[in-house]
Design a protein around this motif. Structure first.
Motif, PDB file in Angstrom:
ATOM      1  N   ASP A  24      28.795  41.222  55.919  1.00  0.00           N
ATOM      2  CA  ASP A  24      29.541  40.143  55.283  1.00  0.00           C
ATOM      3  C   ASP A  24      28.607  39.210  54.505  1.00  0.00           C
ATOM      4  O   ASP A  24      28.977  38.672  53.476  1.00  0.00           O
ATOM      5  N   ARG A  27      26.357  42.612  50.989  1.00  0.00           N
ATOM      6  CA  ARG A  27      26.996  43.922  50.909  1.00  0.00           C
ATOM      7  C   ARG A  27      25.947  45.027  50.981  1.00  0.00           C
ATOM      8  O   ARG A  27      25.016  45.053  50.182  1.00  0.00           O
ATOM      9  N   GLU A  29      24.194  48.720  50.642  1.00  0.00           N
ATOM     10  CA  GLU A  29      24.255  49.858  49.724  1.00  0.00           C
ATOM     11  C   GLU A  29      24.544  51.138  50.488  1.00  0.00           C
ATOM     12  O   GLU A  29      25.024  52.110  49.925  1.00  0.00           O
ATOM     13  N   ARG A  50      35.781  49.498  57.041  1.00  0.00           N
ATOM     14  CA  ARG A  50      36.596  50.080  55.971  1.00  0.00           C
ATOM     15  C   ARG A  50      37.837  49.246  55.651  1.00  0.00           C
ATOM     16  O   ARG A  50      38.480  49.453  54.629  1.00  0.00           O
ATOM     17  N   TYR A  52      37.787  46.214  54.773  1.00  0.00           N
ATOM     18  CA  TYR A  52      37.408  45.309  53.685  1.00  0.00           C
ATOM     19  C   TYR A  52      37.391  46.085  52.368  1.00  0.00           C
ATOM     20  O   TYR A  52      36.645  47.060  52.238  1.00  0.00           O
ATOM     21  N   PRO A  53      38.174  45.661  51.388  1.00  0.00           N
ATOM     22  CA  PRO A  53      38.213  46.393  50.112  1.00  0.00           C
ATOM     23  C   PRO A  53      36.851  46.536  49.439  1.00  0.00           C
ATOM     24  O   PRO A  53      36.568  47.570  48.833  1.00  0.00           O
ATOM     25  N   ASP A  54      35.988  45.548  49.561  1.00  0.00           N
ATOM     26  CA  ASP A  54      34.677  45.605  48.908  1.00  0.00           C
ATOM     27  C   ASP A  54      33.752  46.634  49.533  1.00  0.00           C
ATOM     28  O   ASP A  54      32.714  46.963  48.962  1.00  0.00           O
ATOM     29  N   TRP A  55      34.086  47.123  50.699  1.00  0.00           N
ATOM     30  CA  TRP A  55      33.207  48.061  51.396  1.00  0.00           C
ATOM     31  C   TRP A  55      33.757  49.487  51.412  1.00  0.00           C
ATOM     32  O   TRP A  55      33.205  50.365  52.066  1.00  0.00           O
ATOM     33  N   GLN A  56      34.825  49.734  50.682  1.00  0.00           N
ATOM     34  CA  GLN A  56      35.453  51.063  50.688  1.00  0.00           C
ATOM     35  C   GLN A  56      34.525  52.161  50.166  1.00  0.00           C
ATOM     36  O   GLN A  56      34.573  53.284  50.630  1.00  0.00           O
ATOM     37  N   ASP A  57      33.679  51.813  49.190  1.00  0.00           N
ATOM     38  CA  ASP A  57      32.853  52.841  48.556  1.00  0.00           C
ATOM     39  C   ASP A  57      31.411  52.879  49.067  1.00  0.00           C
ATOM     40  O   ASP A  57      30.595  53.632  48.565  1.00  0.00           O
TER      41      ASP A  57
END
Length: 113
Positions: A24, A27, A29, A50, A52-57
C-alpha cells in the motif's frame, strides 16, 4: 538476499498483513510469496492483494514448501488469483526463481521510444 544482490529493492514482510501494508505504501513491481505466512496465510494475502484494482497486473510468484496439488483445484485457484508461476521449493533452484522474476520484471518495464 539474492534479489537485493541482483540490484532489486526488496521489501521483506514477515506476515501477510505487513505485506499488504508495504504494498500500500509503494506499489510493488513483483511479489514473491510463501503460502505459509504468519497471521493470514499466503492465499488470504493473495485474495486481499488482488482485490485492489491497482495491483491486478502485478506479477506474483509463489515460492512455497506447500505442494501445489494440496489445494485441489489449484490451477483454477491460481488462475483466479492471477498467479504468474508456482514454484515448489524442494524442486526449484534459486536460479530458476531469479530467472523467472527477471523475465517478469523486464516485461513490465516500458520499452524506450
Amino acid at each position: 538476499r539474492a534479489f537485493a544482490q541482483d540490484g532489486h529493492k526488496v521489501l521483506p514482510a514477515a506476515s501477510a498483513q505487513m505485506a499488504v501494508t508495504l504494498a500500500d505504501r509503494q506499489r510493488p513491481e513483483l511479489v514473491v510469496i510463501e503460502i505459509q505466512l504468519a497471521g493470514h496465510n499466503g492465499l488470504e494475502f493473495l485474495y486481499e492483494f488482488r482485490s485492489y484494482p491497482d495491483w491486478q497486473d502485478v506479477p506474483v510468484l509463489v515460492n512455497s514448501l506447500v505442494p501445489p496439488q494440496e489445494f485441489g483445484e489449484s490451477l483454477m485457484l491460481w488462475q483466479q488469483l492471477n498467479v504468474s508461476e508456482y514454484f515448489y521449493k524442494p524442486a526449484t533452484t534459486l536460479w530458476q526463481l531469479l530467472h523467472s522474476a527477471e523475465t517478469y520484471l523486464r516485461a513490465a518495464k516500458p520499452t524506450p521510444a
